[in-house]
Design a protein around this motif. Structure first.
Motif, mmCIF file in Angstrom:
data_model
loop_
_atom_site.group_PDB
_atom_site.id
_atom_site.type_symbol
_atom_site.label_atom_id
_atom_site.label_comp_id
_atom_site.label_asym_id
_atom_site.label_seq_id
_atom_site.Cartn_x
_atom_site.Cartn_y
_atom_site.Cartn_z
ATOM 1 N N VAL D 4 0.786 -1.294 -0.031
ATOM 2 C CA VAL D 4 -0.042 -0.052 -0.002
ATOM 3 C C VAL D 4 0.932 1.224 -0.081
ATOM 4 C CG1 VAL D 4 -1.757 1.426 1.313
ATOM 5 C CG2 VAL D 4 -1.684 -1.114 1.351
ATOM 6 N N LEU D 31 -6.887 -4.689 5.237
ATOM 7 C CA LEU D 31 -6.601 -5.756 4.132
ATOM 8 C C LEU D 31 -6.852 -7.175 4.797
ATOM 9 C CD1 LEU D 31 -3.785 -3.762 2.521
ATOM 10 C CD2 LEU D 31 -5.678 -4.898 1.328
ATOM 11 N N THR D 42 2.200 -7.542 4.987
ATOM 12 C CA THR D 42 1.770 -6.249 4.313
ATOM 13 C C THR D 42 2.689 -5.057 4.679
ATOM 14 O OG1 THR D 42 -0.509 -7.125 4.806
ATOM 15 C CG2 THR D 42 -0.069 -4.720 4.645
ATOM 16 N N MET F 6 -3.305 0.481 -3.947
ATOM 17 C CA MET F 6 -2.890 -0.969 -3.145
ATOM 18 C C MET F 6 -2.809 -1.928 -4.164
ATOM 19 S SD MET F 6 -6.490 -0.913 -0.793
ATOM 20 C CE MET F 6 -6.462 0.044 0.568
#
Lengths: 72, 72, 72, 72, 72, 72
Positions: D4, D31, D42, F6
């Motif tokens: 992201v 997410l 992530t 994203m």
């Protein structure tokens, strides 16, 4: 004309000028070797991101490093 | 809602405030003219990249500029 | 060696081949005119994003377009 | 391994360290909740963009803020 | 947690599955070797861009390839 | 005018239309809540990346998933 963007942590983890030159040479060579891309128009951008602005595992890297240091 | 990102060299090659305003106005107008995009929600980001972090031809721009200066 | 990335909606709003050529020519010319950048190494990438994957105002563009059509 | 990238205005609008930690935690949780993505891999990067380098409506945010202040 | 994004031409110039695996392995190894970055959290994204959407020298790559072919 | 990008895996891991709407709503709300950003000009782009083009730990996600399946 490939374009490569690399994001790494900055601050006290920032790469040196020599390391950045090595990353740029290395990834340009990789694209030439694997895909036969022309180095002359291969553009590479390295971005150094403050550790407060970089997240992994839902934490900032500042927090990740502190937690790692506390465990030692 | 188009999004435009422009990466250019910074440092002593950094664009002035006026030049950045001109780039933002120009590319927003281009998208409105060619694609009829709404300027009100067109987002533009200009990033100034240190010449040690920008690579072309497998070299940093710092090296590219030095080599060009040496040839003069 | 500037790098430009443009993200616009795809699908039935996707730019034509001619429009994409015009955007590439236009933004390259803009960078040459305003910043004296060399067109030969200016890299431009246009990305067409599905309207379900593009958000504005917290809604997908698919929803935004439907709401606009319903108002007519 | 989602990635992201968030771009927001910097300068006197820059988020605090606490706000950045909250954004990183929040989007990582989003997410995980919506897509069941593993928080451990992530990666989130927040970029703070100078208001002279950020454009909306064909104007820099510096100009947008000035115009808004003048209206008050 | 470095993040690497590579943009290359797609279509009939698209890399094969094997070449993409080689690029991912190669750049991850480069970051581990030069900067001692942990491969386990190094994220790489390769994007294949349609030749009509990729510009160099103010032309789409489709045009660039046609012009090169015409010269042969 | 925040901009959020994203990147997640596509193919058989691609988010549904409903999940993408939820991600767009969620991250727009997060920026409004934490930074008081105006949702009306918050732009979000979700990119679905083929598992052969996404790398973690020096392997493509295709390989990562195969290795995980083989362990079961």
């Amino acid at each position: 004309m490939p374009y490569v963007n690399m994001k790494v942590t900055g601050g006290n983890e920032a790469p040196t000028v020599e390391q950045k030159a090595e990353l740029i040479a290395g990834v340009t060579e990789l694209l030439a070797r694997v895909l036969n891309k022309n180095p002359a128009t291969t553009v590479v951008v390295i971005e150094e991101i403050d550790m407060d602005n970089y997240g992994l595992g839902g934490k900032t890297i500042t927090e990740v490093r502190k937690a790692a240091a506390a465990k030692k």
